[in-house]
Write a protein that holds these residues in place. Structure first.
Motif, PDB file in Angstrom:
ATOM      1  N   HIS A   1       0.832  -1.199   0.000  1.00 40.39           N
ATOM      2  CA  HIS A   1       0.000   0.000   0.000  1.00 40.39           C
ATOM      3  C   HIS A   1       0.870   1.254   0.000  1.00 40.39           C
ATOM      4  O   HIS A   1       2.045   1.213   0.363  1.00 40.39           O
ATOM      5  CB  HIS A   1      -0.962   0.015   1.194  1.00 40.39           C
ATOM      6  N   PHE A   2       0.252   2.354  -0.434  1.00 40.69           N
ATOM      7  CA  PHE A   2       0.943   3.642  -0.387  1.00 40.69           C
ATOM      8  C   PHE A   2       0.933   4.164   1.037  1.00 40.69           C
ATOM      9  O   PHE A   2      -0.007   3.933   1.795  1.00 40.69           O
ATOM     10  CB  PHE A   2       0.283   4.656  -1.326  1.00 40.69           C
ATOM     11  N   THR A   3       1.984   4.865   1.400  1.00 39.97           N
ATOM     12  CA  THR A   3       2.083   5.451   2.730  1.00 39.97           C
ATOM     13  C   THR A   3       2.920   6.723   2.659  1.00 39.97           C
ATOM     14  O   THR A   3       3.749   6.884   1.764  1.00 39.97           O
ATOM     15  CB  THR A   3       2.715   4.454   3.734  1.00 39.97           C
ATOM     16  N   GLY A   4       2.704   7.577   3.623  1.00 38.76           N
ATOM     17  CA  GLY A   4       3.545   8.757   3.776  1.00 38.76           C
ATOM     18  C   GLY A   4       4.610   8.558   4.831  1.00 38.76           C
ATOM     19  O   GLY A   4       5.432   9.436   5.070  1.00 38.76           O
ATOM     20  N   VAL A   5       4.606   7.380   5.461  1.00 38.06           N
ATOM     21  CA  VAL A   5       5.547   7.072   6.544  1.00 38.06           C
ATOM     22  C   VAL A   5       6.825   6.495   5.955  1.00 38.06           C
ATOM     23  O   VAL A   5       6.785   5.551   5.163  1.00 38.06           O
ATOM     24  CB  VAL A   5       4.930   6.076   7.550  1.00 38.06           C
ATOM     25  N   TYR A   6       7.953   7.037   6.354  1.00 38.59           N
ATOM     26  CA  TYR A   6       9.261   6.528   5.925  1.00 38.59           C
ATOM     27  C   TYR A   6       9.637   5.381   6.865  1.00 38.59           C
ATOM     28  O   TYR A   6      10.033   5.610   8.005  1.00 38.59           O
ATOM     29  CB  TYR A   6      10.306   7.651   5.981  1.00 38.59           C
ATOM     30  N   VAL A   7       9.491   4.156   6.392  1.00 35.09           N
ATOM     31  CA  VAL A   7       9.650   2.978   7.239  1.00 35.09           C
ATOM     32  C   VAL A   7      11.119   2.572   7.333  1.00 35.09           C
ATOM     33  O   VAL A   7      11.776   2.342   6.312  1.00 35.09           O
ATOM     34  CB  VAL A   7       8.801   1.805   6.709  1.00 35.09           C
TER      35      VAL A   7
END
Length: 185
Positions: A126-132
């Motif tokens: 999924h798309f996320t704005g969190v830099y994992v």
């Protein structure tokens, strides 16, 4: 940033192997029918005891789904890793063709792949704005997408998340999803 081949060689350079589960009976070792052990191919470390129907998707093989999502074939991986001695894994990528403009600012969403070899996570993209980069940020990205975290993987519909449970048919479903993503891009 690096490509999937580099990740396969540096981060996901081992496989989850299936082994029988044995226990000590009164006279000899007895096979535990209906279960299998998943162990690391590089050091033999136990990842989990799973039902025999648990379908394994190798971490290196799961990257093909992210590669397919990039229209230009140039998925750029920015972070990847394994957690809890390899029981869970993530890969975070940028896809240049997914960049868009919001009020004059360029936004580059990340595409997160997360999965496990301990039945705690289904394979998800999924798309996320969190830099994992670690367990905390992976948990934040999953929670942000509406994924419940902790315990066994839950099967429920979450919009905008590709999810494949680790069933005996997971390889077939991964092939279908990969083809659908390829056709959609």
């Amino acid at each position: 940033a690096c490509d999937s081949e580099t990740l396969r060689n540096l981060v996901f350079d081992w496989r989850a192997e299936e082994r029988p589960v044995l226990y000590q009976g009164s006279d000899a070792h007895v096979r535990a029918d209906g279960y299998k052990a998943l162990v690391r191919s590089d050091d033999g470390r136990l990842l989990c005891i799973a039902p025999a129907t648990y379908g394994v998707v190798q971490y290196a093989d799961a990257l093909a789904l992210l590669d397919t999502a990039s229209r230009d074939g140039k998925t750029r991986y920015v972070t990847a890793g394994t957690l809890d001695e390899g029981r869970r894994a993530f890969a975070l990528a940028t896809i240049p063709s997914a960049t868009f403009d919001v009020a004059g600012a360029e936004v580059k969403p990340y595409l997160l792949l997360s999965t496990s070899h301990d039945a705690s996570l289904a394979l998800r993209v999924h798309f996320t704005g969190v830099y994992v980069v670690c367990n905390n940020t992976m948990t934040a990205a999953l929670l942000d997408a509406g994924v419940s975290v902790g315990g066994r993987a839950q099967a429920r519909h979450i919009p905008n998340v590709i999810m494949l449970k680790h069933t005996s048919k997971v390889q077939d479903r991964l092939a279908v999803v990969t083809r659908l993503v390829e056709q959609a891009t």
